[in-house]
Enzyme design. Structure first.
Site, mmCIF file in Angstrom:
data_model
loop_
_atom_site.group_PDB
_atom_site.id
_atom_site.type_symbol
_atom_site.label_atom_id
_atom_site.label_comp_id
_atom_site.label_asym_id
_atom_site.label_seq_id
_atom_site.Cartn_x
_atom_site.Cartn_y
_atom_site.Cartn_z
ATOM 1 N N ASP A 105 0.868 -1.187 0.000
ATOM 2 C CA ASP A 105 0.000 0.000 0.000
ATOM 3 C C ASP A 105 0.903 1.235 0.000
ATOM 4 O O ASP A 105 1.442 1.591 -1.041
ATOM 5 C CB ASP A 105 -0.900 -0.110 1.241
ATOM 6 C CG ASP A 105 -2.007 0.917 1.298
ATOM 7 O OD1 ASP A 105 -2.627 1.179 0.259
ATOM 8 O OD2 ASP A 105 -2.270 1.452 2.392
ATOM 9 N N PHE A 154 -10.503 -0.904 0.232
ATOM 10 C CA PHE A 154 -10.012 -1.778 1.290
ATOM 11 C C PHE A 154 -10.431 -3.200 0.962
ATOM 12 O O PHE A 154 -11.610 -3.505 0.833
ATOM 13 C CB PHE A 154 -10.521 -1.355 2.670
ATOM 14 C CG PHE A 154 -9.678 -1.955 3.751
ATOM 15 C CD1 PHE A 154 -8.442 -1.408 4.078
ATOM 16 C CD2 PHE A 154 -10.077 -3.120 4.394
ATOM 17 C CE1 PHE A 154 -7.630 -1.996 5.034
ATOM 18 C CE2 PHE A 154 -9.269 -3.711 5.362
ATOM 19 C CZ PHE A 154 -8.048 -3.150 5.679
HETATM 20 P P1 IMP Z 1 1.829 -0.254 3.913
HETATM 21 O O1 IMP Z 1 2.841 -0.234 4.998
HETATM 22 O O2 IMP Z 1 1.011 1.014 3.878
HETATM 23 O O3 IMP Z 1 2.373 -0.618 2.553
HETATM 24 O O4 IMP Z 1 0.733 -1.320 4.331
HETATM 25 C C1 IMP Z 1 0.929 -2.654 4.113
HETATM 26 C C2 IMP Z 1 0.147 -3.452 5.105
HETATM 27 O O5 IMP Z 1 -1.112 -2.854 5.379
HETATM 28 C C3 IMP Z 1 -0.169 -4.811 4.524
HETATM 29 O O6 IMP Z 1 0.754 -5.745 5.002
HETATM 30 C C4 IMP Z 1 -1.552 -5.103 5.026
HETATM 31 O O7 IMP Z 1 -1.459 -5.824 6.229
HETATM 32 C C5 IMP Z 1 -2.156 -3.778 5.321
HETATM 33 N N1 IMP Z 1 -3.089 -3.345 4.254
HETATM 34 C C6 IMP Z 1 -2.931 -2.362 3.359
HETATM 35 N N2 IMP Z 1 -3.996 -2.253 2.550
HETATM 36 C C7 IMP Z 1 -4.851 -3.223 2.936
HETATM 37 C C8 IMP Z 1 -6.153 -3.636 2.465
HETATM 38 O O8 IMP Z 1 -6.748 -3.107 1.512
HETATM 39 N N3 IMP Z 1 -6.701 -4.684 3.120
HETATM 40 C C9 IMP Z 1 -6.094 -5.327 4.165
HETATM 41 N N4 IMP Z 1 -4.896 -4.953 4.628
HETATM 42 C C10 IMP Z 1 -4.282 -3.923 4.028
#
Ligand code: IMP
Ligand code: MG
Length: 181
Positions: A105, A154
């Site tokens: 993300d 999400f």
């Molecule tokens: P980042 O650090 O913002 O890249 O977030 C990554 C983490 O956030 C992933 O390992 C997921 O656990 C969680 N995450 C991000 N987007 C989603 C989503 O749409 N659904 C469920 N978990 C998410």
């Protein structure tokens, strides 16, 4: 499964599509890691099903380990502060590490994890993510292997949760907004 399905607005990746993704990425990794010293590290808990499935399509000797990090709590956006909840057991020296993530993300989680691990003597660190939301990226991070891109929704299922629920849905779906708003 009727109750869980009711909370899904739209199916984004079907069971069949997940299977095809796993076969494709497994074959690619088999090619790329031939002759290397492969250690596959799943980031818990979201990568649980993806890790179990792709590794069955990697036709090479390999070892498995897990890392658990927390950055989210029960919200739907990354806080940027990543905490190691369970560390890898294996000493990384000399391994070609493949990090397995459920979804990329902002990129903060993986960027932190990669930085932390790169100080431990691995030969190389590569990243495979099942899902990618490229337009949400905040830090500069490009995965080596991506299952597929998803829109800025999400999503849950196949390991991905909202507040620890929905991981056992066998496909990837966008959660209805009223569930988390
Ligand atoms: P980042 O650090 O913002 O890249 O977030 C990554 C983490 O956030 C992933 O390992 C997921 O656990 C969680 N995450 C991000 N987007 C989603 C989503 O749409 N659904 C469920 N978990 C998410
Ligand atoms: Mg995660």
């Amino acid at each position: 499964m009727a109750n869980l399905d009711n909370d899904i607005k739209e199916v984004l990746v079907t069971k069949d599509e997940l299977q095809k993704i796993n076969e494709r990425i497994g074959a690619q990794i088999t090619k790329d890691f031939e002759g290397k010293n492969l250690l596959v590290v799943g980031i818990l808990k979201g990568s649980l099903y993806f890790m179990a499935d792709i590794t069955r399509y990697i036709d090479l000797p390999l070892k498995l380990d897990f890392l658990a990090v927390s950055s989210y709590g029960s919200g739907t956006t990354s806080t940027g502060s990543v905490k190691i909840v369970k560390d890898i057991d294996i000493d990384l020296t000399g391994y070609d590490v493949l990090l397995v993530e459920d979804i990329l993300d902002s990129g903060r989680t993986l960027s932190y994890v990669r930085k932390m691990l790169s100080a431990r003597g691995a030969n190389s660190i590569s990243i495979v993510t099942l899902l990618d939301k490229p337009e949400r990226r905040v830090v500069d991070l490009t995965p080596d292997y991506v299952g597929c891109d998803v829109p800025d929704e999400f999503v849950v299922g196949y390991g991905l949760d909202y507040d620890q629920q929905y991981r056992n849905i066998p496909y990837i779906g966008a959660l209805k907004r009223e569930i988390y708003e």
